[in-house]
Write a protein that holds these residues in place. Structure first.
Motif, PDB file in Angstrom:
ATOM      1  N   LYS A  17      50.697  69.834  44.658  1.00  0.00           N
ATOM      2  CA  LYS A  17      51.569  68.892  45.000  1.00  0.00           C
ATOM      3  C   LYS A  17      51.502  67.638  44.093  1.00  0.00           C
ATOM      4  O   LYS A  17      52.469  67.107  43.712  1.00  0.00           O
ATOM      5  CB  LYS A  17      51.173  68.051  46.417  1.00  0.00           C
ATOM      6  N   ALA A  18      50.294  67.448  43.615  1.00  0.00           N
ATOM      7  CA  ALA A  18      50.173  66.562  42.452  1.00  0.00           C
ATOM      8  C   ALA A  18      50.748  66.765  41.181  1.00  0.00           C
ATOM      9  O   ALA A  18      51.024  66.123  40.347  1.00  0.00           O
ATOM     10  CB  ALA A  18      48.465  66.183  42.343  1.00  0.00           C
TER      11      ALA A  18
ATOM     12  N   LYS B 294      47.092  70.205  47.951  1.00  0.00           N
ATOM     13  CA  LYS B 294      46.949  68.753  47.182  1.00  0.00           C
ATOM     14  C   LYS B 294      47.170  68.956  45.748  1.00  0.00           C
ATOM     15  O   LYS B 294      47.816  67.819  45.120  1.00  0.00           O
ATOM     16  CB  LYS B 294      45.800  68.175  47.463  1.00  0.00           C
ATOM     17  N   GLU B 295      46.455  70.003  44.959  1.00  0.00           N
ATOM     18  CA  GLU B 295      46.623  69.918  43.535  1.00  0.00           C
ATOM     19  C   GLU B 295      48.108  70.224  43.047  1.00  0.00           C
ATOM     20  O   GLU B 295      48.796  69.905  42.291  1.00  0.00           O
ATOM     21  CB  GLU B 295      45.502  70.653  43.133  1.00  0.00           C
TER      22      GLU B 295
ATOM     23  N   ALA C 269      47.477  73.611  37.246  1.00  0.00           N
ATOM     24  CA  ALA C 269      47.666  73.647  38.575  1.00  0.00           C
ATOM     25  C   ALA C 269      47.828  75.418  38.916  1.00  0.00           C
ATOM     26  O   ALA C 269      47.652  75.624  40.014  1.00  0.00           O
ATOM     27  CB  ALA C 269      49.181  73.156  38.852  1.00  0.00           C
TER      28      ALA C 269
END
Lengths: 116, 116
Positions: B65-66, B62-63, B22
């Motif tokens: 967050k993932a 989004k990444e 990330a």
DNA sequence: TTTGCTTATCGTCGATTTACGATTATAAAG
DNA sequence: CTTTATAATCGTAAATCGACGATAAGCAAA
């Protein structure tokens, strides 16, 4: 990736990202840990320790080398790999800098931000 | 990537790799730094600060967050992002563990391993 | 409800990654 | 020089990444 806009970011950000990317695969983390534990360089033994083919391990080593985290030296028919002290000094520094910027205490109580 | 063999590795190794992955892009490092500096969540301001389109920034968020490094909360028409304290605690721990395993002193004097 | 602003998602493109087997170096030994 | 062992590279295939524009979705105000 493709069509990177890397040039738009700080040198430190790019270096840190490159290091993080190199560590962004479990196999490479495992390789680093193996090299660290053995206190010395290992060669094809890495292949034996990992659930990957020889060529795949070689590729991962190549990436770690490109990131400056690992060194390789030919020793007869085999190649010895060590952690690259210089690279890890940089890694330590950059990761430390980032972690220092990130507050240890929650910005929000783990649940909801409810900020702004 | 493809045909991962992630299952063959430690849970810690996988988690660390996910976190590192990330952070493996300068834009995401920059986003983290922006969120850390502002001491609070920012929304579309990130788009203004970054040399990327809105959709691209959204993907990077989004990444993050993932990976558990960032939280997002809807606040009216906009979305507030904060660093996720829990995720960063894990990150701090796992990165610290790895760095603790890696010797600070050179295994080889920066130049040649000459090991084995 | 309609407008307007903000963000997420969709679809697409080319480049990269991961993985493997097969082949090619490379170096020591016979 | 040929064999043997080790490691790197090549070629391939499928999946993912990074980026974008365009579209959809959400919410507040008019």
């Amino acid at each position: 990736m493709a069509i990177h806009k890397r040039a738009e970011f700080t040198a430190a950000e790019q270096r840190l990202a490159a290091i993080a990317k190199a560590l962004g695969h479990p196999a490479r983390v495992a390789i680093v840990r193996l090299l660290a534990q053995r206190q010395a360089c290992v060669c094809g033994e890495l292949v034996l320790e990992l659930p990957l083919s020889q060529s795949t391990v070689s590729q991962h080593l190549k990436e770690l080398k490109a990131a400056g985290l690992v060194q390789g030296e030919v020793d007869g028919p085999r190649v010895c790999y060590c952690l690259d002290a210089a690279g890890w000094t940089v890694a330590r520094q950059l990761l430390g800098d980032l972690l220092a910027e990130v507050p240890v205490v929650a910005l929000a109580p783990t649940a909801a931000p409810s900020c702004c």
